[in-house]
Design a protein around this motif. Structure first.
Motif, PDB file in Angstrom:
ATOM      1  N   ASP A  72       0.888  -1.161   0.000  1.00 48.12           N
ATOM      2  CA  ASP A  72       0.000   0.000   0.000  1.00 48.12           C
ATOM      3  C   ASP A  72       0.922   1.206   0.000  1.00 48.12           C
ATOM      4  OD1 ASP A  72      -2.535   1.444   0.193  1.00 48.12           O
ATOM      5  OD2 ASP A  72      -1.815   2.069   2.149  1.00 48.12           O
ATOM      6  N   ASN A  73       0.696   2.119  -0.922  1.00 50.27           N
ATOM      7  CA  ASN A  73       1.604   3.248  -1.132  1.00 50.27           C
ATOM      8  C   ASN A  73       0.780   4.526  -1.235  1.00 50.27           C
ATOM      9  OD1 ASN A  73       3.972   4.079  -3.817  1.00 50.27           O
ATOM     10  ND2 ASN A  73       3.889   4.802  -1.734  1.00 50.27           N
ATOM     11  N   PRO A  74       0.346   5.093  -0.091  1.00 51.23           N
ATOM     12  CA  PRO A  74      -0.498   6.289  -0.148  1.00 51.23           C
ATOM     13  C   PRO A  74       0.277   7.500  -0.659  1.00 51.23           C
ATOM     14  CG  PRO A  74       0.091   5.741   2.114  1.00 51.23           C
ATOM     15  CD  PRO A  74       0.568   4.609   1.276  1.00 51.23           C
ATOM     16  N   GLY A  75      -0.464   8.600  -0.882  1.00 56.98           N
ATOM     17  CA  GLY A  75       0.122   9.775  -1.493  1.00 56.98           C
ATOM     18  C   GLY A  75       1.233  10.422  -0.697  1.00 56.98           C
ATOM     19  N   ASN A  76       1.300  10.163   0.607  1.00 57.28           N
ATOM     20  CA  ASN A  76       2.377  10.763   1.403  1.00 57.28           C
ATOM     21  C   ASN A  76       3.723  10.077   1.203  1.00 57.28           C
ATOM     22  OD1 ASN A  76       2.274   8.409   2.973  1.00 57.28           O
ATOM     23  ND2 ASN A  76       0.962   9.340   4.531  1.00 57.28           N
ATOM     24  N   GLY A  77       3.764   9.044   0.334  1.00 54.97           N
ATOM     25  CA  GLY A  77       5.023   8.391   0.004  1.00 54.97           C
ATOM     26  C   GLY A  77       5.395   7.241   0.910  1.00 54.97           C
ATOM     27  N   SER A  78       4.611   6.978   1.952  1.00 56.43           N
ATOM     28  CA  SER A  78       4.933   5.881   2.867  1.00 56.43           C
ATOM     29  C   SER A  78       4.602   4.540   2.207  1.00 56.43           C
ATOM     30  CB  SER A  78       4.174   6.039   4.182  1.00 56.43           C
ATOM     31  OG  SER A  78       2.775   5.983   3.958  1.00 56.43           O
ATOM     32  N   TRP A  79       4.967   3.456   2.890  1.00 56.50           N
ATOM     33  CA  TRP A  79       4.763   2.108   2.344  1.00 56.50           C
ATOM     34  C   TRP A  79       4.342   1.173   3.469  1.00 56.50           C
ATOM     35  CZ3 TRP A  79       4.872   0.624  -2.686  1.00 56.50           C
ATOM     36  CH2 TRP A  79       4.719  -0.759  -2.918  1.00 56.50           C
ATOM     37  N   ASN A  80       3.361   0.327   3.168  1.00 53.55           N
ATOM     38  CA  ASN A  80       2.912  -0.673   4.136  1.00 53.55           C
ATOM     39  C   ASN A  80       3.639  -1.984   3.856  1.00 53.55           C
ATOM     40  OD1 ASN A  80       1.589  -2.433   5.817  1.00 53.55           O
ATOM     41  ND2 ASN A  80      -0.467  -1.994   5.068  1.00 53.55           N
ATOM     42  N   HIS A  81       4.539  -2.381   4.757  1.00 53.29           N
ATOM     43  CA  HIS A  81       5.319  -3.614   4.590  1.00 53.29           C
ATOM     44  C   HIS A  81       4.637  -4.834   5.200  1.00 53.29           C
ATOM     45  CE1 HIS A  81       9.138  -2.039   2.904  1.00 53.29           C
ATOM     46  NE2 HIS A  81       8.781  -0.923   3.526  1.00 53.29           N
ATOM     47  N   ASN A  82       3.465  -4.640   5.828  1.00 56.87           N
ATOM     48  CA  ASN A  82       2.771  -5.777   6.422  1.00 56.87           C
ATOM     49  C   ASN A  82       2.150  -6.666   5.353  1.00 56.87           C
ATOM     50  OD1 ASN A  82       3.353  -5.060   9.069  1.00 56.87           O
ATOM     51  ND2 ASN A  82       1.544  -3.751   9.242  1.00 56.87           N
ATOM     52  N   CYS A  96      -0.686  13.459 -10.015  1.00 58.43           N
ATOM     53  CA  CYS A  96       0.073  14.075  -8.931  1.00 58.43           C
ATOM     54  C   CYS A  96       0.665  15.407  -9.401  1.00 58.43           C
ATOM     55  CB  CYS A  96       1.212  13.170  -8.477  1.00 58.43           C
ATOM     56  SG  CYS A  96       0.700  11.493  -8.044  1.00 58.43           S
ATOM     57  N   ASP A  97       0.572  16.418  -8.576  1.00 57.09           N
ATOM     58  CA  ASP A  97       1.143  17.718  -8.898  1.00 57.09           C
ATOM     59  C   ASP A  97       2.575  17.759  -8.400  1.00 57.09           C
ATOM     60  OD1 ASP A  97       1.819  20.477  -9.077  1.00 57.09           O
ATOM     61  OD2 ASP A  97      -0.321  20.948  -9.149  1.00 57.09           O
ATOM     62  N   ARG A  98       3.533  17.789  -9.333  1.00 57.23           N
ATOM     63  CA  ARG A  98       4.953  17.688  -8.985  1.00 57.23           C
ATOM     64  C   ARG A  98       5.539  18.993  -8.472  1.00 57.23           C
ATOM     65  NH1 ARG A  98       4.931  12.481  -8.095  1.00 57.23           N
ATOM     66  NH2 ARG A  98       4.133  11.326  -9.878  1.00 57.23           N
ATOM     67  N   HIS A  99       4.702  20.023  -8.319  1.00 57.46           N
ATOM     68  CA  HIS A  99       5.209  21.269  -7.727  1.00 57.46           C
ATOM     69  C   HIS A  99       5.470  21.120  -6.232  1.00 57.46           C
ATOM     70  CE1 HIS A  99       3.313  22.852 -11.440  1.00 57.46           C
ATOM     71  NE2 HIS A  99       4.265  23.752 -11.375  1.00 57.46           N
ATOM     72  N   TYR A 100       5.048  19.989  -5.657  1.00 58.87           N
ATOM     73  CA  TYR A 100       5.134  19.840  -4.202  1.00 58.87           C
ATOM     74  C   TYR A 100       5.782  18.499  -3.839  1.00 58.87           C
ATOM     75  CZ  TYR A 100       1.495  23.316  -4.908  1.00 58.87           C
ATOM     76  OH  TYR A 100       0.785  24.409  -5.332  1.00 58.87           O
ATOM     77  N   GLY A 101       6.821  18.552  -3.018  1.00 62.13           N
ATOM     78  CA  GLY A 101       7.425  17.333  -2.495  1.00 62.13           C
ATOM     79  C   GLY A 101       8.236  16.574  -3.523  1.00 62.13           C
ATOM     80  N   SER A 102       8.685  15.381  -3.133  1.00 60.55           N
ATOM     81  CA  SER A 102       9.510  14.540  -3.998  1.00 60.55           C
ATOM     82  C   SER A 102       8.629  13.730  -4.934  1.00 60.55           C
ATOM     83  CB  SER A 102      10.394  13.612  -3.158  1.00 60.55           C
ATOM     84  OG  SER A 102       9.594  12.775  -2.353  1.00 60.55           O
ATOM     85  N   ALA A 103       9.269  12.996  -5.849  1.00 57.72           N
ATOM     86  CA  ALA A 103       8.523  12.286  -6.893  1.00 57.72           C
ATOM     87  C   ALA A 103       7.632  11.191  -6.341  1.00 57.72           C
ATOM     88  CB  ALA A 103       9.487  11.706  -7.914  1.00 57.72           C
ATOM     89  N   ASN A 104       8.001  10.610  -5.203  1.00 56.99           N
ATOM     90  CA  ASN A 104       7.178   9.529  -4.671  1.00 56.99           C
ATOM     91  C   ASN A 104       6.027  10.054  -3.815  1.00 56.99           C
ATOM     92  OD1 ASN A 104       9.171  10.274  -2.703  1.00 56.99           O
ATOM     93  ND2 ASN A 104       8.640   8.448  -1.528  1.00 56.99           N
ATOM     94  N   VAL A 105       5.940  11.370  -3.645  1.00 58.00           N
ATOM     95  CA  VAL A 105       4.832  11.999  -2.929  1.00 58.00           C
ATOM     96  C   VAL A 105       3.819  12.472  -3.965  1.00 58.00           C
ATOM     97  CG1 VAL A 105       4.144  13.985  -1.539  1.00 58.00           C
ATOM     98  CG2 VAL A 105       6.168  12.654  -0.914  1.00 58.00           C
ATOM     99  N   CYS A 106       2.549  12.230  -3.677  1.00 60.56           N
ATOM    100  CA  CYS A 106       1.501  12.544  -4.651  1.00 60.56           C
ATOM    101  C   CYS A 106       0.488  13.508  -4.043  1.00 60.56           C
ATOM    102  CB  CYS A 106       0.807  11.257  -5.108  1.00 60.56           C
ATOM    103  SG  CYS A 106      -0.479  11.537  -6.355  1.00 60.56           S
ATOM    104  N   VAL A 107       0.764  14.807  -4.184  1.00 58.87           N
ATOM    105  CA  VAL A 107      -0.260  15.805  -3.895  1.00 58.87           C
ATOM    106  C   VAL A 107      -1.190  15.818  -5.102  1.00 58.87           C
ATOM    107  CG1 VAL A 107      -0.725  18.254  -3.526  1.00 58.87           C
ATOM    108  CG2 VAL A 107       1.266  17.179  -2.453  1.00 58.87           C
ATOM    109  N   PRO A 108      -2.475  15.544  -4.904  1.00 56.86           N
ATOM    110  CA  PRO A 108      -3.359  15.359  -6.074  1.00 56.86           C
ATOM    111  C   PRO A 108      -3.541  16.644  -6.867  1.00 56.86           C
ATOM    112  CG  PRO A 108      -4.628  15.377  -4.038  1.00 56.86           C
ATOM    113  CD  PRO A 108      -3.186  15.349  -3.637  1.00 56.86           C
TER     114      PRO A 108
END
Length: 780
Positions: free
Chosen positions: A552-562, A714-726
């Motif tokens: 699971d890879n939500p827009g904040n760039g985190s990852w669920n390893h469970n 994702c709007d790339r004006h904000y954060g790194s590439a793995n972060v997805c501000v819609p």
């Protein structure tokens, strides 16, 4: 009509030995049938096994089609049947052709008479030989069946002494071995050991292990460092082994080859530029992963880059691939063909081209006649032009629209699956949204029967609703809220588990799972996965009949390893049947293969192991194996059509009358057993030929299709590439800076640096280069 020869007390076939003449040139209760371009004769012959008459069907010339003597499709002659029951069919025969099989039709109380399935290929025999086979369970809506022997190659089949008996009552339901709720809804367990890699690709290998491919894992930092990873998980030991990975296979395509190796194509050449000059880029590289050595080796390059490509194995073992993004971020219009015999991608000049752009991960499902059905499921944005679904004929190089798909431009990251059994040629498409406009994901479900002469989607039951986490904890879904990123898994009892999903683009996980029954066309809600399973999640069947979910890879760039494991209700019904021996694990098309079991079974099937990513596994299929039962010995009748079961390794399950499956045995299906048995046209009836739409006009050759650099929503004006501000916030979020920043805070986006001077979403109102700072979020 004369009163036909009576059957014995148990035999449901009237005039089983052709002894009673009819009003025409066929015996009572028997009729001529068949289709296609061929020369044929039907003869009531004196060359009988018993009595004075038998039936001979002969083809002296064949271009296509077949001829068959069938039980007359009438209430007076066709045997009545009971829904859910099985019937043992038997006959005696002589053949001079390897191309003859037992063919079954059913009478639907609504739709009338229709082809059902081919059950058994008859081995050649100059003397009288006996054939026996058990039908699948009679589908809902069926009140009678008709059957006989079809001849689809030059030569003849002479038959006599038909029998049909109802199989004895199934065993009673066993006692529940879990809690009452578990026995009704199944059980989820979260494993104690986490997945060590950020895998969004899951492939079940022919040895039962799982290949988990991450590449850079949607991490720009890992990409910059050249850190690309895969892992092999061993379900029996619960252990992971990290595998050296030569390239960034993040968002590649993959498919099982006939020999059990895994073809992995394209992947991520570059992340989007912060200045918007380019989006994701796909490279041309291709690799093969060998389960024996657990290593990748390079193939020749593809003709084009394909980030997010399709991958469909064909009936001859070749692989077709479409769509994705090129090396310059535009959409690839290049169709690719991997020649399995040569082990290489064919040059562009040797591959038919329509120059169509199919989008990203277009779901291309192999049909029983070798054509491809684009189901309308895809990833990112709108579907293809037209009706959203189509039939692609590679040989004719034509694309023809198929109608009926509901709300085609909100089926982004829906799931499509060829329903069990593959012989029925029905496709289920469910859920989806739209990453461009980011509405609430929907509940729409559509089903299409590709056996119909002019197939079209019809609306199915809507997806059940669950709970959704909007940032304040789970709450019940309301209105038309459904889910995108939904996963679909074929189960050995012939049903489909749908699980996971989210309400919006990389946000708001939905906790809901249900089991779809193709026979009743209904969903049964079951226990939901306790873990969020949205973007970059996978769900797949294990050889022991359980289902594994990852990621699971939500827009904040985190990852669920469970990792979660679902135990379906069928594994909580007591002891399960066991396949005690498989006489031969190398199978051929048209074979009869023997297994032994420790107790009675009702059905057996081949399930192709998963190769899944982004809700997409177009090669997933469940192939019915009609049975001939003699105590503990069970003969399995293998389809003669490789388009129904493309060559490769399969999980073989035996299932009892309560739907309880065995642990799978692995078998290898390749090649033709006898001449003609591998002829994919042998039992391809003229279904889906009457498409009402005209094929699309021929396109001029072109290099690519234009694609927006914000294809991922994702709007790339904000954060790194793995972060997805819609680029577009969910409809519940007001357009003010305060509301948007509050939503991002609830989704745990953290500190967001503004890339450059532009602030299109008005998140940096004080201009300090940080979005949603204390002063920004106080602004309206």
């Amino acid at each position: 009509m004369a009163v036909p020869q009576p059957a014995s007390a148990a035999n449901l076939v009237k005039n089983p030995g052709f002894e009673t003449a009819g009003t025409g040139d066929m015996p009572a209760c028997w009729e001529k049938s068949g289709w296609g371009d061929n020369d044929f004769t039907f003869t009531t012959t004196a060359d009988a096994r018993t009595g004075t008459k038998a039936m001979k069907v002969e083809l002296t010339r064949r271009v296509d089609g077949d001829r068959k003597a069938l039980i007359t499709e009438s209430a007076d002659c066709a045997p009545p049947v009971t829904v859910g029951r099985q019937y043992d069919l038997g006959l005696w025969y002589k053949t001079t052709t390897p191309d003859a099989s037992v063919t079954l039709f059913r009478h639907d109380t609504t739709a009338g008479w229709q082809y059902w399935t081919d059950l058994k290929t008859l081995a050649m025999s100059t003397g009288w030989a006996q054939a026996a086979v058990r039908t699948p369970e009679v589908p809902p809506g069926t009140d009678r069946i008709s059957w006989g022997v079809s001849v689809y190659g030059t030569g003849s089949a002479t038959t006599d002494d038909y029998t049909m008996e109802q199989v004895a009552d199934p065993v009673p339901d066993p006692e529940c071995t879990g809690t009452q709720k578990e026995c009704a809804d199944g059980r989820w367990d979260v494993l104690p050991t986490q997945n060590p890699v950020r895998s969004m690709h899951s492939v079940v290998l022919r040895n039962g292990k799982i290949l988990l491919i991450a590449g850079s894992g949607n991490s720009e930092e890992m990409f910059a460092a050249g850190t690309f990873t895969s892992a092999v998980y061993d379900p029996e030991k619960g252990t992971y082994k990290t595998i050296p990975t030569p390239k960034d296979m993040f968002c590649a395509g993959h498919v099982q080859l006939a020999d059990g190796r895994v073809l992995v194509m394209s992947g991520n050449k570059a992340y989007p530029a912060k200045d918007g000059s380019h989006g994701y880029e796909g490279f041309k590289d291709s690799y093969v992963f060998d389960p024996a050595t657990e290593a990748y080796t390079k193939t020749n390059d593809m003709n084009d880059g394909h980030w997010y490509p399709s991958a469909t194995v064909m009936g001859n073992g070749d692989v077709m691939s479409f769509g994705g993004l090129r090396e310059d971020s535009t959409g690839s219009v290049t169709a690719e063909r991997f020649d399995a015999a040569k082990g290489e991608w064919l040059p562009l000049s040797q591959v038919h081209q329509t120059w169509s752009y199919w989008g990203l991960y277009p779901s291309m499902i192999l049909m029983q006649d070798g054509r491809l059905f684009y189901s309308g499921s895809h990833v990112f944005g709108n579907g293809t032009p037209g009706t959203g679904a189509s039939v692609y004929d590679y040989d004719k190089n034509t694309v023809t629209d198929v109608p009926g798909l509901q709300n085609k431009d909100q089926r982004d990251q829906s799931a499509s699956v060829l329903l069990p059994p593959a012989q029925d040629q029905k496709v289920l498409t469910m859920g989806g949204g739209n990453i461009d406009s980011n509405p609430d994901a929907g509940r729409l479900v559509d089903v299409i029967d590709l056996k119909e002469p002019n197939p079209k989607y019809v609306a199915g039951p809507q997806l059940p609703q669950g709970t959704v986490d909007l940032g304040n904890g789970p709450q019940p879904e309301t209105g038309a809220q459904g889910k995108m990123y939904v996963s679909a898994v074929l189960l050995p009892d012939g049903k489909v588990l749908e699980t996971g999903g989210a309400l919006h683009n990389r946000a708001n996980p939905v906790y809901e799972s249900s089991i779809f029954d193709p026979g009743t066309t209904t969903f049964d809600p079951v226990a939901p996965d306790p873990e969020a399973r949205g973007y970059h999640s996978s769900a797949f069947l294990l050889p022991d009949g359980r289902v594994m979910t990852t990621g699971d890879n939500p827009g904040n760039g985190s990852w669920n390893h469970n990792v979660s494991i679902y135990t379906p209700p069928y594994l909580l019904k007591g002891a399960r049947p066991k396949i005690t021996s498989v006489i031969d694990k190398e199978w051929k098309y048209g074979d009869t293969q023997r297994i032994t079991v420790d107790r009675p079974i009702a059905k057996a099937e081949l399930i192709r192991p998963a190769a899944v990513t982004h809700s997409s596994d177009p090669n997933q299929r469940y192939v019915d194996l009609p049975l001939s039962v003699d105590g503990a010995n069970v003969d399995l009748n293998v389809t003669s059509n490789p388009n129904l079961a493309p060559p490769g390794w399969y999980m073989l399950f035996a299932v009892d009358a309560n739907g309880v499956p065995s642990v799978a045995e692995w078998v290898h299906l390749t090649g033709a057993a006898v001449s003609g048995a591998g002829d994919a046209s042998a039992h391809v009836h003229s279904f889906a030929d009457g498409l009402s739409a005209e094929p699309e006009g021929k396109r001029a050759a072109r290099k690519s299709a234009p694609v927006s650099p914000v294809v991922a929503g994702c709007d790339r004006h904000y954060g790194s590439a793995n972060v997805c501000v819609p680029t577009v916030f969910p409809p519940q979020v007001k357009s003010s800076t305060r509301a948007r920043c509050a939503w991002l805070d609830r989704q745990r986006f953290g500190r967001l640096v503004v890339n450059g001077a532009d602030d299109p979403l008005r998140l940096d109102r004080n201009g300090d280069g940080v979005a949603c700072g204390p002063r920004d979020s106080s602004a309206r």
